[in-house]
Design a protein around this motif. Structure first.
Motif, short mmCIF file in Angstrom:
data_model
loop_
_atom_site.label_atom_id
_atom_site.label_comp_id
_atom_site.label_asym_id
_atom_site.label_seq_id
_atom_site.Cartn_x
_atom_site.Cartn_y
_atom_site.Cartn_z
N VAL A 186 18.34 44.50 11.36
CA VAL A 186 17.59 45.64 11.98
C VAL A 186 17.82 45.45 13.69
O VAL A 186 17.49 44.70 14.42
CB VAL A 186 15.93 45.40 11.92
N PRO A 187 18.53 46.37 13.87
CA PRO A 187 19.32 46.57 15.34
C PRO A 187 17.83 46.58 16.40
O PRO A 187 16.89 47.22 16.32
CB PRO A 187 19.85 48.07 15.44
N GLY A 188 18.17 45.80 17.47
CA GLY A 188 17.25 45.99 18.67
C GLY A 188 15.95 44.83 18.37
O GLY A 188 14.99 44.72 18.93
N THR A 189 15.94 43.91 17.21
CA THR A 189 15.06 42.86 16.88
C THR A 189 15.55 41.80 16.60
O THR A 189 16.81 41.35 16.51
CB THR A 189 13.89 43.42 15.59
N GLY A 190 14.90 40.84 16.38
CA GLY A 190 15.33 39.42 16.13
C GLY A 190 15.33 39.16 14.57
O GLY A 190 15.42 37.99 14.07
#
Length: 267
Positions: A186-190
């Motif tokens: 999930v781009p932009g998340t950890g």
């Protein structure tokens, strides 16, 4: 792990702040819901709903109308901590069919036994092309007993358009696929998600699923992801707990019109 803080982060990043999970899908936001709308072979549904909706039944009716206009069924992903508390009852009254309840579990990528390996004679293969997708879909159909054509198209589309957002793996005993699963970033998340993991009948209890989880955890750690999230069934939950995953809440898919849009969790 601070359970409440991680659950709040999950809600913020993966639900309220969701991004499309495929090249043909888009995320739509209103004051009441966040939903994904795509083609018939994409996952379509409601990802998040505001906890203070004044007219829940009206909002439910709005979603039915929106997806009817799109021309296909959809799913409302209901979590155990969602409000109002009777939202599940309201969904059933509006014609939704609940699927099996699962457990949302989260583990840190450093938590699972990263050195777990498959049994002797079994090799793990990363899927990057149509032949590999066919092997994964074969496992999916044998494990879940459902047609995998929709999954096959979704994987091919995503491997072509956004190959950096997904890793699919298959365990092979010789030329026979015996276990498989997906890792979705999930781009932009950890966060990275474990999906569709399963082992065919007759090969369970041999460490194949554990090896698939360990491989996907290593790959997620290499990409800088801190957390792995998984919707676990009662069968996989004990294995995941032994690997360090923690249950945070429950999740139940409520399907409207077309239950086959349900995306299989880790079984």
């Amino acid at each position: 792990m601070d359970h409440a803080a991680v659950l709040a982060l999950y809600d913020r990043d993966l639900r309220e702040g969701a991004v499309p999970d495929g090249p043909g899908a888009r995320v739509e936001r209103t004051a009441s819901v966040v939903r994904q709308v795509g083609s018939a072979h994409d996952w379509n549904g409601v990802l998040w709903s505001a906890p203070d909706i004044a007219d829940p039944d009206g909002v439910i009716a709005e979603q039915i109308a929106r997806f009817a206009a799109a021309g296909h069924g959809f799913e409302w992903e209901l979590y155990g901590h969602d409000r109002p508390a009777d939202l599940g009852r309201r969904l059933r009254a509006a014609g939704f069919t609940p699927g099996p309840e699962e457990t949302l579990m989260v583990g840190e990528t450093a938590g699972p036994a990263l050195d777990a390996e498959p049994p002797a004679g079994v090799r793990l293969r990363t899927v990057t092309e149509a032949t590999g997708v066919d092997l994964l879909v074969e496992v999916h159909e044998r494990v879940f007993g459902t047609d995998g054509s929709r999954l096959r198209q979704r994987l091919l589309d995503r491997l072509t358009a956004a190959p950096d957002t997904i890793v699919a793996v298959v365990a092979l005993d010789g030329d026979e696929p015996v276990s498989a699963g997906r890792l979705e970033f999930v781009p932009g998340t950890g966060f990275a998600g474990l999906w569709g993991g399963g082992t065919v009948e007759g090969r369970r209890g041999q460490g194949l699923y554990r090896a698939l989880v360990a491989l996907r955890a290593r790959l997620a750690a290499e990409r800088g992801c801190r957390y792995l999230q998984v919707d676990a069934t009662s069968r996989s939950r004990p294995i995941l707990e032994r690997l360090g995953f923690t249950p945070l809440t429950t999740t139940t898919p409520y399907s409207y019109d077309h239950p086959e849009h349900y995306d299989h969790p880790e079984p």
